[in-house]
Enzyme design. Structure first.
Site, PDB file in Angstrom:
ATOM      1  N   ALA A 134       0.842  -1.195   0.000  1.00  6.11           N
ATOM      2  CA  ALA A 134       0.000   0.000   0.000  1.00  6.11           C
ATOM      3  C   ALA A 134       0.875   1.241   0.000  1.00  6.11           C
ATOM      4  CB  ALA A 134      -0.927   0.012   1.223  1.00  6.11           C
ATOM      5  N   THR A 164      10.912   7.550   6.529  1.00  4.02           N
ATOM      6  CA  THR A 164      12.064   8.390   6.842  1.00  4.02           C
ATOM      7  C   THR A 164      12.222   8.462   8.355  1.00  4.02           C
ATOM      8  OG1 THR A 164      11.761   9.713   4.848  1.00  4.02           O
ATOM      9  CG2 THR A 164      13.036  10.711   6.621  1.00  4.02           C
ATOM     10  N   GLU A 388       6.209  10.496  -1.844  1.00  2.51           N
ATOM     11  CA  GLU A 388       5.112  11.407  -1.493  1.00  2.51           C
ATOM     12  C   GLU A 388       4.185  11.666  -2.675  1.00  2.51           C
ATOM     13  OE1 GLU A 388       5.368  14.434   1.345  1.00  2.51           O
ATOM     14  OE2 GLU A 388       7.432  13.982   1.873  1.00  2.51           O
TER      15      GLU A 388
END
Length: 408
Positions: A134, A164, A388
């Protein structure tokens, strides 16, 4: 509301120049070493904290800049210095944005300071959303959060990836499924405090670029967090889930998603990072073209090189303007009616990838070696069309926003 202007004020110029000095004097000399080591650069982050650059106060000031330009100015200069080190310094910001976006005033006041610490006790945060199955498809998320009413605790189980600072952070923000029947609308965000049993680092990834930034899996096994660690609180969650269920039955649009709210808020900032990388590569290429002599003249005298540099600078300036527009709109509370946040991230990410490739081409064989920084910049830039929200996902968001249609 701050007025939009292309001329920076004196305070903004002072901050920009201060960060630029840190990037030039501290980050650039250390960049190649930490890229090779592929370790989190604690000495660089601690130095940033010592001078006040890595601190909640500093980022709060930039975030509250009424023009909206404080954060993009900061990030462009840091990533002009080096992307890997820049992300090590800025990586906590995504977790902080998640708390700002989804949390209560009390939660913001409690957890965001915990993510930064102070100059004597530097801390970091991690935002954990993606999973092995996902990434862009947030509806496929499997990490579950189940409420234990008897103890007023949430129990988290699952595996996060591409996080991160994952596993080494002091504070983790984890997006989990609370109502599987609602798909992507049945998610919520949770703070996992320092030292919580059951949270462990999984695989640490060896990456193509941004190697000084720590990226790893986060494994959650029976992780129990107090009820007050649910961002926004249970009452607000219950109300949102109830509305989503009603709309699902009625066939209407459903409510927002915790992960997507965080990403939407952060997209212009990611675009600013990409602009910094592209600008750095362009400056190296421009300087090289002016001084590299072939066939008795500098190579910039050749249209084939000069036109490339013209295109590079044009794209960089256009990308910056898109980032500034989106940042100003967000600060002014103006909705992204044409997906302006996604536009800025899409164009800036593609620009960084293209400009760094052109810089390598202008440097020729030298550009392919580690003696020159454009090789590293090119590797670093590659992620900006992927993380992102990939470029393809950004185009999908823009197309859906413009058309109002469920384009697939």
């Amino acid at each position: 509301m701050g007025e939009f202007a292309l001329e920076l004020n004196d305070d903004q110029k002072t901050v920009r120049d201060w960060i630029h000095g840190f990037a030039a004097d501290v980050m650039r000399p250390a960049a190649a070493e930490w890229d090779e080591r592929e370790e989190f650069p604690w000495p660089v982050v601690r130095e940033a904290a010592r001078i006040g650059l890595y601190s909640l106060d500093f980022y709060a000031q930039q975030f509250l800049d009424p023009t909206g330009l404080g954060v993009p100015l900061t990030l462009e200069e840091l990533f002009w210095g080096d992307a890997g080190l820049g992300l090590a310094i800025a990586g906590t910001g995504l977790a902080a944005i998640s708390v700002f976006t989804n949390g209560t005033d009390e939660q913001i006041g409690t957890w965001v300071p915990e993510m930064y610490g102070d100059a004597d006790n530097v801390r970091i945060g991690a935002f954990c959303s993606s999973e092995p199955d996902a990434g862009s498809d947030v509806a496929a998320m499997r990490t579950r959060a189940v409420y234990d009413a008897a103890k007023d605790e949430w129990v988290l189980d699952g595996v996060k990836t591409w996080a991160t600072n994952g596993g080494i952070a002091d504070v983790h923000v984890v997006v989990a499924v609370v109502d599987p029947a609602l798909g992507a609308r049945g998610h919520a965000s949770f703070v996992v405090p320092p030292g919580t049993p059951g949270l462990e680092q999984g695989q640490k990834f060896k990456k193509h670029g941004i190697r000084a930034s720590h990226t790893a899996e986060v494994v959650l096994r029976d992780v129990r967090v107090p009820g007050h660690c649910l961002l926004g609180g249970k009452e607000k969650l219950d109300e949102r889930l109830a509305r989503a269920r009603e709309r699902a039955v009625g066939g209407g649009e459903r409510g927002g998603n915790a992960a997507m709210a965080t990403f939407e808020a952060s997209r212009p900032a990611v675009g600013a990072q990409a602009v910094g990388i592209a600008r750095a590569a362009y400056e190296v290429a421009l300087d090289y073209a002016r001084t590299r002599v072939q066939f008795g003249r500098p190579i910039i005298d050749n249209q084939g090189v000069a036109f490339q540099l013209a295109d590079m600078r044009t794209r960089i300036d256009a990308a910056r303007l898109l980032v500034w527009r989106a940042s100003w709109m967000a600060s002014a509370g103006r909705p992204f009616t044409a997906a302006e946040g996604s536009m800025s991230k899409l164009f800036a990410g593609e620009t960084a990838k293209k400009v760094t490739a052109q810089a390598m081409q202008i440097l020729g064989g030298n550009g392919y070696t580690r003696e020159y920084p454009v090789e590293r910049m090119h590797r670093d830039a590659a992620i900006y069309t992927i993380f992102e929200g990939t470029s393809e996902i950004q185009r999908l968001v823009i197309a859906r926003t413009l058309s109002g249609m469920p384009i697939r």
